[in-house]
Design a protein around this motif. Structure first.
Motif, PDB file in Angstrom:
ATOM      1  N   TRP A 110      12.659  -0.066   5.957  1.00  0.00           N
ATOM      2  CA  TRP A 110      11.818   1.117   5.736  1.00  0.00           C
ATOM      3  C   TRP A 110      12.428   2.022   4.671  1.00  0.00           C
ATOM      4  CZ3 TRP A 110       7.556   3.274   5.148  1.00  0.00           C
ATOM      5  CH2 TRP A 110       7.290   4.625   5.397  1.00  0.00           C
ATOM      6  N   GLN A 111      13.747   2.187   4.690  1.00  0.00           N
ATOM      7  CA  GLN A 111      14.390   3.015   3.676  1.00  0.00           C
ATOM      8  C   GLN A 111      14.219   2.403   2.288  1.00  0.00           C
ATOM      9  OE1 GLN A 111      14.441   5.789   4.972  1.00  0.00           O
ATOM     10  NE2 GLN A 111      16.538   6.451   4.674  1.00  0.00           N
ATOM     11  N   ARG A 112      14.348   1.096   2.172  1.00  0.00           N
ATOM     12  CA  ARG A 112      14.176   0.454   0.864  1.00  0.00           C
ATOM     13  C   ARG A 112      12.737   0.575   0.382  1.00  0.00           C
ATOM     14  NH1 ARG A 112      16.823  -3.947   3.131  1.00  0.00           N
ATOM     15  NH2 ARG A 112      15.141  -5.376   2.555  1.00  0.00           N
ATOM     16  N   VAL A 113      11.785   0.525   1.304  1.00  0.00           N
ATOM     17  CA  VAL A 113      10.373   0.701   0.928  1.00  0.00           C
ATOM     18  C   VAL A 113      10.140   2.117   0.415  1.00  0.00           C
ATOM     19  CG1 VAL A 113       8.023   0.852   1.866  1.00  0.00           C
ATOM     20  CG2 VAL A 113       9.480  -1.102   2.448  1.00  0.00           C
ATOM     21  N   ARG A 114      10.733   3.099   1.070  1.00  0.00           N
ATOM     22  CA  ARG A 114      10.574   4.487   0.624  1.00  0.00           C
ATOM     23  C   ARG A 114      11.190   4.696  -0.758  1.00  0.00           C
ATOM     24  NH1 ARG A 114      13.240   8.179   4.412  1.00  0.00           N
ATOM     25  NH2 ARG A 114      11.915   9.796   3.557  1.00  0.00           N
ATOM     26  N   ILE A 115      12.315   4.032  -1.017  1.00  0.00           N
ATOM     27  CA  ILE A 115      12.919   4.109  -2.344  1.00  0.00           C
ATOM     28  C   ILE A 115      12.011   3.423  -3.370  1.00  0.00           C
ATOM     29  CG2 ILE A 115      14.872   3.344  -3.756  1.00  0.00           C
ATOM     30  CD1 ILE A 115      16.634   3.728  -1.245  1.00  0.00           C
ATOM     31  N   ALA A 116      11.412   2.295  -2.992  1.00  0.00           N
ATOM     32  CA  ALA A 116      10.485   1.607  -3.892  1.00  0.00           C
ATOM     33  C   ALA A 116       9.293   2.499  -4.232  1.00  0.00           C
ATOM     34  CB  ALA A 116      10.001   0.302  -3.254  1.00  0.00           C
ATOM     35  N   ARG A 117       8.780   3.223  -3.247  1.00  0.00           N
ATOM     36  CA  ARG A 117       7.661   4.142  -3.493  1.00  0.00           C
ATOM     37  C   ARG A 117       8.052   5.206  -4.512  1.00  0.00           C
ATOM     38  NH1 ARG A 117       5.823   7.219   1.675  1.00  0.00           N
ATOM     39  NH2 ARG A 117       7.847   8.177   1.261  1.00  0.00           N
ATOM     40  N   ALA A 118       9.270   5.738  -4.381  1.00  0.00           N
ATOM     41  CA  ALA A 118       9.751   6.721  -5.357  1.00  0.00           C
ATOM     42  C   ALA A 118       9.902   6.092  -6.734  1.00  0.00           C
ATOM     43  CB  ALA A 118      11.086   7.313  -4.889  1.00  0.00           C
ATOM     44  N   LEU A 119      10.358   4.840  -6.788  1.00  0.00           N
ATOM     45  CA  LEU A 119      10.520   4.165  -8.072  1.00  0.00           C
ATOM     46  C   LEU A 119       9.182   3.909  -8.754  1.00  0.00           C
ATOM     47  CD1 LEU A 119      13.279   1.544  -7.203  1.00  0.00           C
ATOM     48  CD2 LEU A 119      13.539   3.646  -8.521  1.00  0.00           C
ATOM     49  N   ALA A 120       8.127   3.735  -7.969  1.00  0.00           N
ATOM     50  CA  ALA A 120       6.798   3.514  -8.546  1.00  0.00           C
ATOM     51  C   ALA A 120       6.322   4.720  -9.354  1.00  0.00           C
ATOM     52  CB  ALA A 120       5.792   3.187  -7.439  1.00  0.00           C
ATOM     53  N   GLU A 146       0.828  -1.208   0.000  1.00  0.00           N
ATOM     54  CA  GLU A 146       0.000   0.000   0.000  1.00  0.00           C
ATOM     55  C   GLU A 146       0.866   1.263   0.000  1.00  0.00           C
ATOM     56  OE1 GLU A 146      -3.929  -1.665   2.455  1.00  0.00           O
ATOM     57  OE2 GLU A 146      -2.197  -0.833   3.529  1.00  0.00           O
ATOM     58  N   THR A 147       1.963   1.206   0.741  1.00  0.00           N
ATOM     59  CA  THR A 147       2.860   2.354   0.809  1.00  0.00           C
ATOM     60  C   THR A 147       3.517   2.613  -0.541  1.00  0.00           C
ATOM     61  OG1 THR A 147       3.302   1.944   3.148  1.00  0.00           O
ATOM     62  CG2 THR A 147       4.902   3.288   1.955  1.00  0.00           C
ATOM     63  N   VAL A 148       4.022   1.564  -1.172  1.00  0.00           N
ATOM     64  CA  VAL A 148       4.664   1.720  -2.480  1.00  0.00           C
ATOM     65  C   VAL A 148       3.658   2.213  -3.516  1.00  0.00           C
ATOM     66  CG1 VAL A 148       5.904   0.521  -4.323  1.00  0.00           C
ATOM     67  CG2 VAL A 148       6.401  -0.019  -1.931  1.00  0.00           C
ATOM     68  N   ALA A 149       2.410   1.738  -3.424  1.00  0.00           N
ATOM     69  CA  ALA A 149       1.367   2.138  -4.376  1.00  0.00           C
ATOM     70  C   ALA A 149       1.073   3.640  -4.307  1.00  0.00           C
ATOM     71  CB  ALA A 149       0.096   1.338  -4.134  1.00  0.00           C
ATOM     72  N   LEU A 150       1.380   4.280  -3.180  1.00  0.00           N
ATOM     73  CA  LEU A 150       1.171   5.729  -3.079  1.00  0.00           C
ATOM     74  C   LEU A 150       2.023   6.481  -4.097  1.00  0.00           C
ATOM     75  CD1 LEU A 150       1.110   6.192   0.809  1.00  0.00           C
ATOM     76  CD2 LEU A 150      -0.844   6.224  -0.754  1.00  0.00           C
ATOM     77  N   GLY A 151       3.105   5.864  -4.549  1.00  0.00           N
ATOM     78  CA  GLY A 151       3.947   6.489  -5.547  1.00  0.00           C
ATOM     79  C   GLY A 151       3.299   6.619  -6.914  1.00  0.00           C
ATOM     80  N   ARG A 152       2.159   5.997  -7.108  1.00  0.00           N
ATOM     81  CA  ARG A 152       1.480   6.039  -8.412  1.00  0.00           C
ATOM     82  C   ARG A 152       0.499   7.199  -8.515  1.00  0.00           C
ATOM     83  NH1 ARG A 152       3.689   4.275 -12.427  1.00  0.00           N
ATOM     84  NH2 ARG A 152       1.699   4.094 -13.515  1.00  0.00           N
ATOM     85  N   TYR A 153       0.393   8.047  -7.480  1.00  0.00           N
ATOM     86  CA  TYR A 153      -0.668   9.053  -7.470  1.00  0.00           C
ATOM     87  C   TYR A 153      -0.624   9.971  -8.678  1.00  0.00           C
ATOM     88  CZ  TYR A 153       2.478  12.882  -6.184  1.00  0.00           C
ATOM     89  OH  TYR A 153       3.460  13.827  -6.208  1.00  0.00           O
ATOM     90  N   SER A 154       0.574  10.310  -9.164  1.00  0.00           N
ATOM     91  CA  SER A 154       0.670  11.248 -10.287  1.00  0.00           C
ATOM     92  C   SER A 154       0.296  10.605 -11.622  1.00  0.00           C
ATOM     93  CB  SER A 154       2.085  11.822 -10.380  1.00  0.00           C
ATOM     94  OG  SER A 154       3.034  10.802 -10.649  1.00  0.00           O
ATOM     95  N   HIS A 155       0.157   9.281 -11.628  1.00  0.00           N
ATOM     96  CA  HIS A 155      -0.195   8.574 -12.858  1.00  0.00           C
ATOM     97  C   HIS A 155      -1.649   8.104 -12.881  1.00  0.00           C
ATOM     98  CE1 HIS A 155       3.968   8.179 -14.394  1.00  0.00           C
ATOM     99  NE2 HIS A 155       4.309   8.102 -13.115  1.00  0.00           N
ATOM    100  N   LEU A 156      -2.336   8.209 -11.754  1.00  0.00           N
ATOM    101  CA  LEU A 156      -3.687   7.664 -11.671  1.00  0.00           C
ATOM    102  C   LEU A 156      -4.684   8.503 -12.446  1.00  0.00           C
ATOM    103  CD1 LEU A 156      -3.869   6.643  -7.904  1.00  0.00           C
ATOM    104  CD2 LEU A 156      -3.544   5.144  -9.879  1.00  0.00           C
TER     105      LEU A 156
END
Length: 223
Positions: free
Chosen positions: A146-156, A97-107
């Motif tokens: 947690w840091q890797r998850v935050r990077i994954a969110r940015a990569l999304a 769910e956290t990583v999926a937040l990175g998709r907001y600009s594409h939704l």
């Protein structure tokens, strides 16, 4: 050129001198550049100037050859992924769910997740090596996870440029190395990467170029 900044100067209200003065920076696709310097040297101010969150007294920033001021927030988020220095896990979301937040600009306007969004989230988790944590709650993660998850969110976000501000703060040596290895790998995959860090030795080991700041001015820049 992904990012080009020329003659940047920033002065905060009421300050007797500029917090940043005469800074130039160029960043190409697949390049990893580290900004280093002591506390108060202007590293975070430089990032704010590059992201357009602080006004410039002088200079300009171009993103993909276009002035940064001409980019809307949504379009900028599709190009630049940002991992800030600190972030609290206020809501117990799962990693996916956290990583999926990175998709907001594409939704789409209604915000419904599409097949392409699900694919990009899965891809981002794979690239950041957090797929195995997908169902874990973020408040159960270690600092390195947690840091890797935050990077994954940015990569999304599918960024062309990844900006990281002290991503290894408060991590132990093993997790520091894991984050630097991940950042180096992402740059090798074609993402332009700008890394702010106080770890001079690690920066020298992983980055192609270093920019050393002192009292808001560039001291040296090079390999």
């Amino acid at each position: 050129m992904i990012l080009e900044a020329t003659g940047l100067e920033v002065r905060y209200g009421g300050a007797s001198r500029s917090a940043l003065c005469g800074v130039n920076l160029r960043l190409a696709q697949g390049e990893l550049v580290a900004v280093v310097g002591p506390n108060g040297s202007g590293k975070t101010t430089l990032l704010r100037a590059l992201l357009g969150t602080v006004p410039l007294v002088a200079g300009r920033v171009d993103l993909l050859g276009k002035p940064l001021a001409g980019w809307g927030a949504r379009d900028q988020a599709r190009v630049i992924g940002v991992v800030t220095q600190r972030e609290e896990t206020l809501f117990p979301l799962t990693v996916r769910e956290t990583v999926a937040l990175g998709r907001y600009s594409h939704l789409a306007p209604l915000g419904a997740e599409r097949e392409v969004d699900r694919y990009r989230v899965s891809e981002a988790m794979d690239r950041a090596d957090v797929s195995g944590l997908a169902s874990r709650r973020t408040d159960t993660l270690s600092g390195g996870e947690w840091q890797r998850v935050r990077i994954a969110r940015a990569l999304a976000q599918e960024p062309r440029l990844l900006v990281l501000d002290e991503p290894t703060t408060s991590l132990d040596v093993r997790h520091e190395m894991e984050v630097f290895e991940l950042v180096r790998r992402l740059a090798g995959q074609g993402i332009a990467t700008l890394l702010v860090t106080h770890h001079l030795n690690l920066a020298a080991r992983y980055a192609e170029r270093l920019l050393l700041l002192s009292a808001g001015t560039p001291v040296v820049e090079g390999a």
